[in-house]
Design a protein around this motif. Structure first.
Motif, short mmCIF file in Angstrom:
data_model
loop_
_atom_site.label_atom_id
_atom_site.label_comp_id
_atom_site.label_asym_id
_atom_site.label_seq_id
_atom_site.Cartn_x
_atom_site.Cartn_y
_atom_site.Cartn_z
N SER A 92 0.85 -1.10 -0.01
CA SER A 92 -0.05 0.08 -0.08
C SER A 92 1.03 1.17 -0.07
O SER A 92 1.79 1.50 0.85
CB SER A 92 -0.84 -0.02 1.09
OG SER A 92 -1.87 -1.08 1.05
N SER A 93 0.52 2.08 -0.96
CA SER A 93 1.53 3.19 -1.17
C SER A 93 1.43 4.33 -0.11
O SER A 93 0.41 4.65 0.51
CB SER A 93 1.15 3.91 -2.54
OG SER A 93 2.28 4.69 -2.93
N GLY A 99 6.05 1.38 -0.69
CA GLY A 99 5.00 0.48 -0.34
C GLY A 99 5.03 0.26 1.09
O GLY A 99 6.23 0.10 1.68
N ASN A 111 -4.42 -12.08 -0.88
CA ASN A 111 -4.76 -11.77 -2.30
C ASN A 111 -4.48 -12.54 -3.32
O ASN A 111 -4.49 -12.20 -4.34
CB ASN A 111 -3.67 -10.33 -2.50
CG ASN A 111 -4.15 -9.26 -1.39
OD1 ASN A 111 -5.00 -8.85 -1.37
ND2 ASN A 111 -3.11 -8.69 -0.66
N SER A 113 -1.76 -13.77 -4.44
CA SER A 113 -0.47 -13.07 -5.28
C SER A 113 0.67 -13.90 -5.51
O SER A 113 1.65 -13.32 -5.62
CB SER A 113 -0.18 -11.70 -4.67
OG SER A 113 -1.32 -11.23 -4.62
N ASN A 166 1.55 0.33 -8.77
CA ASN A 166 0.12 -0.01 -8.80
C ASN A 166 -0.39 -1.35 -9.55
O ASN A 166 -1.71 -1.50 -9.90
CB ASN A 166 -0.89 1.40 -9.51
CG ASN A 166 -0.23 1.71 -10.77
OD1 ASN A 166 0.73 0.93 -11.19
ND2 ASN A 166 -0.86 2.48 -11.64
N LEU A 168 -0.28 -4.16 -8.10
CA LEU A 168 -1.04 -5.13 -7.64
C LEU A 168 -2.24 -4.54 -6.83
O LEU A 168 -3.34 -5.30 -6.66
CB LEU A 168 -0.11 -5.82 -6.39
CG LEU A 168 -0.57 -6.99 -5.79
CD1 LEU A 168 -1.05 -7.99 -6.34
CD2 LEU A 168 0.25 -7.26 -4.53
N HIS A 169 -2.13 -3.13 -6.35
CA HIS A 169 -2.95 -2.58 -5.66
C HIS A 169 -3.38 -1.31 -6.80
O HIS A 169 -2.86 -0.52 -6.81
CB HIS A 169 -2.68 -1.87 -4.27
CG HIS A 169 -2.31 -3.18 -3.27
ND1 HIS A 169 -3.60 -4.00 -2.80
CD2 HIS A 169 -1.29 -3.39 -2.53
CE1 HIS A 169 -2.95 -4.87 -2.03
NE2 HIS A 169 -1.64 -4.57 -1.78
N ASP A 171 -5.58 1.03 -6.43
CA ASP A 171 -5.80 2.25 -5.98
C ASP A 171 -4.51 2.75 -5.46
O ASP A 171 -4.67 3.96 -5.06
CB ASP A 171 -6.68 2.03 -4.89
CG ASP A 171 -6.17 0.85 -3.51
OD1 ASP A 171 -5.28 0.29 -4.09
OD2 ASP A 171 -6.82 0.98 -2.58
N ASN A 172 -3.32 2.13 -5.54
CA ASN A 172 -2.16 2.93 -5.35
C ASN A 172 -1.97 4.05 -6.31
O ASN A 172 -2.10 3.86 -7.35
CB ASN A 172 -0.78 1.99 -5.38
CG ASN A 172 -0.70 1.17 -4.09
OD1 ASN A 172 -1.25 1.60 -2.96
ND2 ASN A 172 0.17 0.17 -4.08
#
Length: 516
Positions: A92-93, A99, A111, A113, A166, A168-169, A171-172
């Motif tokens: 998360s950024s 991150g 996740n 991942s 961004n 993987l996430h 919204d980063n």
């Protein structure tokens, strides 16, 4: 009877099969995951390609050492990227700069991942192994391993977050990606990062003994086996299909086009590099330039293979081969940087060119910004990568050089040994002088496991405290142009003569040098 038996067995096993199939339906990988996992394996196989390519270009005595460093790159990267690097890069950024979370694999199960992590780990390994070839032939294993840990933990993940944070996430909002910076598979994020670390490392560690004569003229050091290096290029070429094709993170209709563009650029670069070397560079180092040109074509297309046409891929490859040849000469002959495998020309300048090609050759409808704005943002990413990477690498290598030393001993460099245990007290075994008795280098044993090599001028300019401590502990050796040890008495006489010739200001400095 046999038919009844078969029918009975089918009737008994069918419910089990249906149940197993239902369970598999919940756990089986999707087509996209399977493709990315295969691509990750191809990228990992590039580690073998780099090893084969690099060991063929260095002296026979140095093949084991460079192979060990290739192995330790993957070891260091696997551990460091898992513990911290992956989280710094894809967590998360925090204001688009770094991150958080995902440390030590925390959150990967939630996740789902694991496949993404393995693919990105293979990319991190590629960035690390670029450095090993450039610094080969004289760099000690322990400081190199430390440098790999720092690269996998800090340098690569931080810049990677700015450009790819961004992935993987969604919204980063990493700051460079938010500007519109595009680097599809890592011409800058992977290749230039590795190359700029190598550039600083080569400059700090210094050239191999005997690479340049007293006038700075380059001296050829025979490669061990060009056929081995050609095999390495072919392995890397195959791995690049996964490198670029897997960066879609899905098995979609883009994949064949991306692989085609990758292949065309490499082939065109090999052709242009060959003819450019023959026609414009007096047929010098033609084979090295064909191989390096091919790899530069692969690096250049990496950033833009998803946004350019196949025709543009050919043009990019032709230009990449020529750029490689020009920089191959500039780096080694003009800048006097000893890069045995040409990594800086291939990955550094090939990476810069490829990142610019996103804007120069990309189809407008596939770009984030209007073409000229895209070009400006691409330049911002390139400059940011260079400044950040070189500054951190300079600090890292400076500390390593001052504390434990970066180089192997003169005898280790000559014999190719890369651990002190392979030649206990080996420096005393090299006291017999071969060749001239003119001082060309000064070797200093900085720690129990590390050495540095200086020119006479560089050695004199070191602080008196460093010199005095090394000399008092009998840690200094004077070497001729070929790297053989010169007797102390002869070296002392020469340095005293230099004092008389170099003038009063230099004399006051040189007089502080205490010769044993």
């Amino acid at each position: 009877m046999r038919k009844k038996l078969i029918a009975t067995m089918v009737a008994i096993s069918l419910p089990c099969f249906v149940m197993a199939e239902g369970q598999m339906g919940e756990d089986i990988l999707s087509r996209n995951d399977l493709w990315v996992l295969i691509a990750a394996a191809l990228v990992f196989f590039m580690q073998a390609g780099f090893k084969v390519f690099e060991t063929g270009l260095v002296k026979k005595q140095h093949r084991a050492g460079i192979g060990a460093k290739n192995l330790m790159d993957w070891v260091a990267g696997s551990v460091a990227f898992y513990i911290l690097g992956f989280g710094f890069m894809f967590g998360s950024s925090t204001n688009g700069w770094v991150g958080s979370g995902l440390m030590m694999g925390d959150g990967l199960e939630i996740n789902d991942s694991f496949v993404f992590f393995l693919f990105q780990l293979a990319f991190a390994g590629t960035a690390l192994t670029i450095v090993s070839g450039a610094m080969s032939g004289r760099t000690a294993l322990i400081p190199y391993f430390v440098a790999s840990l720092v690269t996998a933990t800090v340098i690569y993940p931080l810049f990677g977050h700015w450009a790819w944070g961004n992935l993987l996430h969604a919204d980063n909002m990493p700051w460079l990606a938010s500007l519109g910076f595009m680097d599809f598979a890592g011409s800058t994020v992977v290749h230039s990062v590795g190359a700029w670390i190598a550039l600083v490392g080569v400059w700090v560690v210094g050239p191999r003994v005997g690479r340049y004569d007293k006038n700075g003229k380059i001296q050829r050091i025979k490669a061990s086996d060009y056929s081995y290096s050609i095999l390495g290029v072919m392995i890397l070429w195959l791995g690049w299909w996964g490198f670029n094709g897997g960066s879609t993170l899905a098995f979609n209709t883009q994949v064949p086009k991306i692989i085609l563009n990758t292949n065309l650029s490499a082939a065109a670069a090999a052709i242009s590099a060959m003819f450019h070397a023959i026609v414009f560079q007096k047929k010098s180092n033609v084979l090295e330039k064909i191989m390096g040109g091919t790899l530069t074509g692969l690096v250049a297309i990496t950033a833009c293979c998803n946004v350019v046409s196949s025709q543009s891929s050919l043009i990019i490859g032709v230009l990449a081969g020529i750029i490689h040849n020009i920089m191959f000469v500039v780096i080694s002959e003009k800048w006097k940087l000893d890069d045995p495998v040409g990594a800086i020309a291939v990955h550094g300048f090939g990476g810069v060119f490829g990142t610019l090609c996103v804007a120069l050759f990309g189809q407008q409808e596939l770009l984030e910004l209007p073409r000229w704005e895209q070009l400006a943002v691409q330049c911002v990413g390139i400059v940011t990568c260079f400044v950040f990477t070189t500054l951190v690498a300079l600090l890292m290598f400076y500390i390593l050089r001052r504390t434990i030393g970066l180089r192997v001993s003169p005898k280790q460099e000559s014999t190719g040994a890369f651990f002190d245990s392979e030649e206990e007290d080996g420096e005393e075994d090299q006291d017999s002088t071969t060749g001239s008795n003119i001082v060309h280098h000064v070797s200093a044993k900085v720690s129990n496991r590390g050495y540095n090599v200086y020119t006479v001028k560089e050695y004199v300019e070191l602080s008196m405290d460093f010199r005095s401590s090394w000399e008092a502990a009998d840690r200094i050796q004077y070497l001729n142009e070929e790297g053989y040890v010169i007797p102390v008495e002869s070296a002392q006489k020469q340095l005293n003569e230099m004092v008389a010739v170099m003038g009063s200001h230099t004399t006051s400095t040189l007089k502080r040098v205490r010769i044993r």
